[in-house]
Motif scaffolding. Structure first.
Motif, PDB file in Angstrom:
ATOM      1  N   SER A   1       0.849  -1.185   0.000  1.00 31.90           N
ATOM      2  CA  SER A   1       0.000   0.000   0.000  1.00 31.90           C
ATOM      3  C   SER A   1       0.888   1.239   0.000  1.00 31.90           C
ATOM      4  N   THR A   2       0.294   2.352  -0.387  1.00 29.98           N
ATOM      5  CA  THR A   2       0.970   3.651  -0.338  1.00 29.98           C
ATOM      6  C   THR A   2       0.130   4.539   0.576  1.00 29.98           C
ATOM      7  N   GLU A   3       0.550   4.645   1.832  1.00 28.51           N
ATOM      8  CA  GLU A   3      -0.267   5.301   2.860  1.00 28.51           C
ATOM      9  C   GLU A   3       0.617   5.837   3.975  1.00 28.51           C
ATOM     10  N   GLN A   4       0.088   6.805   4.691  1.00 31.11           N
ATOM     11  CA  GLN A   4       0.825   7.404   5.798  1.00 31.11           C
ATOM     12  C   GLN A   4       1.196   6.352   6.848  1.00 31.11           C
ATOM     13  N   HIS A   5       2.345   6.555   7.462  1.00 29.57           N
ATOM     14  CA  HIS A   5       2.793   5.677   8.545  1.00 29.57           C
ATOM     15  C   HIS A   5       3.332   6.493   9.714  1.00 29.57           C
ATOM     16  N   GLY A   6       2.533   7.482  10.130  1.00 27.97           N
ATOM     17  CA  GLY A   6       2.931   8.267  11.277  1.00 27.97           C
ATOM     18  C   GLY A   6       3.990   9.309  10.927  1.00 27.97           C
ATOM     19  N   PRO A   7       4.479  10.037  11.933  1.00 27.36           N
ATOM     20  CA  PRO A   7       5.391  11.153  11.683  1.00 27.36           C
ATOM     21  C   PRO A   7       6.753  10.743  11.129  1.00 27.36           C
ATOM     22  N   THR A   8       7.167   9.504  11.353  1.00 27.16           N
ATOM     23  CA  THR A   8       8.508   9.083  10.922  1.00 27.16           C
ATOM     24  C   THR A   8       8.491   7.927   9.931  1.00 27.16           C
TER      25      THR A   8
ATOM     26  N   ALA B   1      11.103  12.373  14.924  1.00 29.36           N
ATOM     27  CA  ALA B   1      10.056  13.278  15.420  1.00 29.36           C
ATOM     28  C   ALA B   1       9.709  12.869  16.845  1.00 29.36           C
ATOM     29  N   GLU B   2       9.270  13.820  17.619  1.00 32.58           N
ATOM     30  CA  GLU B   2       8.829  13.528  18.987  1.00 32.58           C
ATOM     31  C   GLU B   2       7.417  12.945  18.945  1.00 32.58           C
ATOM     32  N   MET B   3       7.192  11.883  19.716  1.00 31.43           N
ATOM     33  CA  MET B   3       5.894  11.224  19.749  1.00 31.43           C
ATOM     34  C   MET B   3       5.145  11.594  21.028  1.00 31.43           C
TER      35      MET B   3
ATOM     36  N   ARG C   1      -8.566  10.066  11.261  1.00 30.53           N
ATOM     37  CA  ARG C   1      -7.734  11.229  11.599  1.00 30.53           C
ATOM     38  C   ARG C   1      -8.129  11.808  12.959  1.00 30.53           C
ATOM     39  N   ALA C   2      -9.424  11.791  13.275  1.00 30.33           N
ATOM     40  CA  ALA C   2      -9.881  12.318  14.564  1.00 30.33           C
ATOM     41  C   ALA C   2      -9.393  11.461  15.732  1.00 30.33           C
ATOM     42  N   LYS C   3      -9.370  10.142  15.532  1.00 32.34           N
ATOM     43  CA  LYS C   3      -8.988   9.245  16.625  1.00 32.34           C
ATOM     44  C   LYS C   3      -7.475   9.057  16.749  1.00 32.34           C
ATOM     45  N   PHE C   4      -6.778   9.165  15.623  1.00 34.72           N
ATOM     46  CA  PHE C   4      -5.329   8.923  15.609  1.00 34.72           C
ATOM     47  C   PHE C   4      -4.649  10.091  14.880  1.00 34.72           C
ATOM     48  N   PRO C   5      -4.559  11.238  15.531  1.00 37.34           N
ATOM     49  CA  PRO C   5      -4.162  12.477  14.840  1.00 37.34           C
ATOM     50  C   PRO C   5      -2.767  12.474  14.228  1.00 37.34           C
ATOM     51  N   ASP C   6      -1.841  11.634  14.729  1.00 41.84           N
ATOM     52  CA  ASP C   6      -0.524  11.600  14.089  1.00 41.84           C
ATOM     53  C   ASP C   6      -0.354  10.371  13.197  1.00 41.84           C
ATOM     54  N   GLY C   7      -1.420   9.557  13.070  1.00 40.67           N
ATOM     55  CA  GLY C   7      -1.411   8.441  12.149  1.00 40.67           C
ATOM     56  C   GLY C   7      -1.099   7.088  12.745  1.00 40.67           C
ATOM     57  N   ARG C   8      -0.502   7.051  13.931  1.00 42.70           N
ATOM     58  CA  ARG C   8      -0.119   5.777  14.546  1.00 42.70           C
ATOM     59  C   ARG C   8      -1.312   5.111  15.235  1.00 42.70           C
ATOM     60  N   ILE C   9      -1.239   3.781  15.359  1.00 39.56           N
ATOM     61  CA  ILE C   9      -2.211   3.038  16.169  1.00 39.56           C
ATOM     62  C   ILE C   9      -1.449   2.121  17.113  1.00 39.56           C
ATOM     63  N   GLY C  10      -1.481   2.437  18.405  1.00 36.71           N
ATOM     64  CA  GLY C  10      -0.921   1.573  19.444  1.00 36.71           C
ATOM     65  C   GLY C  10       0.572   1.369  19.407  1.00 36.71           C
TER      66      GLY C  10
ATOM     67  N   ASP D   1       4.897   2.587  19.139  1.00 34.07           N
ATOM     68  CA  ASP D   1       5.959   3.530  19.477  1.00 34.07           C
ATOM     69  C   ASP D   1       7.106   3.311  18.497  1.00 34.07           C
ATOM     70  N   PRO D   2       7.064   3.965  17.331  1.00 37.42           N
ATOM     71  CA  PRO D   2       8.104   3.744  16.330  1.00 37.42           C
ATOM     72  C   PRO D   2       9.461   4.344  16.678  1.00 37.42           C
ATOM     73  N   THR D   3       9.556   5.061  17.802  1.00 46.12           N
ATOM     74  CA  THR D   3      10.883   5.534  18.210  1.00 46.12           C
ATOM     75  C   THR D   3      11.793   4.360  18.571  1.00 46.12           C
ATOM     76  N   LEU D   4      11.203   3.178  18.769  1.00 44.29           N
ATOM     77  CA  LEU D   4      11.989   1.983  19.063  1.00 44.29           C
ATOM     78  C   LEU D   4      12.626   1.384  17.807  1.00 44.29           C
ATOM     79  N   ALA D   5      12.257   1.889  16.646  1.00 42.43           N
ATOM     80  CA  ALA D   5      12.782   1.341  15.389  1.00 42.43           C
ATOM     81  C   ALA D   5      14.286   1.540  15.291  1.00 42.43           C
ATOM     82  N   ASP D   6      14.953   0.522  14.749  1.00 49.90           N
ATOM     83  CA  ASP D   6      16.401   0.566  14.569  1.00 49.90           C
ATOM     84  C   ASP D   6      16.724  -0.176  13.271  1.00 49.90           C
ATOM     85  N   PRO D   7      17.564   0.413  12.405  1.00 51.89           N
ATOM     86  CA  PRO D   7      17.911  -0.279  11.160  1.00 51.89           C
ATOM     87  C   PRO D   7      18.497  -1.672  11.377  1.00 51.89           C
ATOM     88  N   LYS D   8      19.200  -1.873  12.488  1.00 45.78           N
ATOM     89  CA  LYS D   8      19.750  -3.207  12.774  1.00 45.78           C
ATOM     90  C   LYS D   8      18.628  -4.219  12.983  1.00 45.78           C
ATOM     91  N   ASP D   9      17.564  -3.789  13.657  1.00 41.17           N
ATOM     92  CA  ASP D   9      16.386  -4.655  13.781  1.00 41.17           C
ATOM     93  C   ASP D   9      15.808  -4.953  12.407  1.00 41.17           C
TER      94      ASP D   9
END
Length: 248
Positions: free
Chosen positions: A27-34, A188-190, A207-216, A218-226
């Motif tokens: 799909s081609t769709e938003q995936h949150g701020p990052t 980006a800050e979450m 958009r009203a329920k998930f204003p930054d696009g994420r659902i449940g 915390d993508p700040t945990l993402a790491d390229p090594k993972d």
């Protein structure tokens, strides 16, 4: 081996050895701020190409626009209607069958595609069953698998991210895209750190329920090594499952 980088004589030769092909679909769709807008197409594409390098099978061009109407509240999202996607999948499969492909493995990166892909399979089989000049035991068979379906992938995500994994803009999918495209890493800050969860209907409701696009998640945990680890785990699962599909 990639279909779009091959010549027709090479595909004709491939068909003397194998009647199977893998189609990355997403799909081609938003995936949150990052998260990258192409995340759900990038993940299966990158993993399928890795698996094909190891096992020597053929990978089709990525079917990169899917069912994403609920993300249209965020700029950049593209979507198909379910009826449009069913028709397109039907035509892709029919084109491949015309050349002699008999085992078509859809390797999916977007959960919102699942019901529509299965409906497309039903249309394909119904055509054969209802045809006056063909048996309902024709040779073409389709299979759907999500890149995260394989047990080692799911086990890694549970142990690495726990309750912070969520269901959209997850750290695992973001990690895969960051591994594939390190030049496109975003920060980006979450707030909140872990996004809310819940049900939704259309784009405005989402958009009203998930204003930054994420659902449940915390993508700040993402790491390229993972991401590198996940690509390897999923590629191994794909090779095993694809081979079983061909044998069965």
């Amino acid at each position: 081996m990639q279909l779009q980088l091959s010549s027709w004589p090479e595909i004709e030769d491939y068909l003397t050895r194998s009647r199977g092909i893998v189609i990355p679909i997403g799909s081609t769709e938003q995936h949150g701020p990052t998260g990258l807008i192409g995340t759900d197409a990038i993940c299966p594409e990158v993993i399928a190409r890795r698996a094909a390098e190891e096992a020597g099978f053929l990978v089709a061009p990525t079917f990169n626009v899917g069912i994403a109407q609920h993300h249209l509240g965020f700029p950049g999202t593209l979507t198909l209607r379910p009826s449009t996607m069913i028709a397109a999948i039907h035509d892709w499969v029919s084109s491949l069958a015309r050349h002699g492909f008999e085992r078509i493995y859809f390797f999916n990166g977007h959960g919102g595609n699942v019901s529509t892909i299965n409906a497309a399979f039903a249309e394909i089989y119904a055509d054969r069953s209802l045809s006056a000049d063909a048996s309902n035991r024709g040779p073409v068979k389709c299979r759907l698998a999500n890149w995260w379906d394989y047990k080692p992938v799911m086990d890694f995500c549970r142990s690495r991210y726990g309750a912070s994994h969520g269901s959209h803009a997850t750290p695992s999918e973001v990690a895969v895209t960051w591994f594939a495209y390190p030049q496109a890493i975003k920060q980006a800050e979450m707030s909140p750190v872990i996004a809310p969860t819940g049900r939704f209907t259309d784009a405005d409701d989402y958009r009203a329920k998930f204003p930054d696009g994420r659902i449940g998640s915390d993508p700040t945990l993402a790491d390229p090594k993972d991401g590198e680890t996940l690509v390897g785990l999923s590629a191994t699962g794909l090779v095993e499952d694809y081979r079983a599909f061909l044998a069965g």
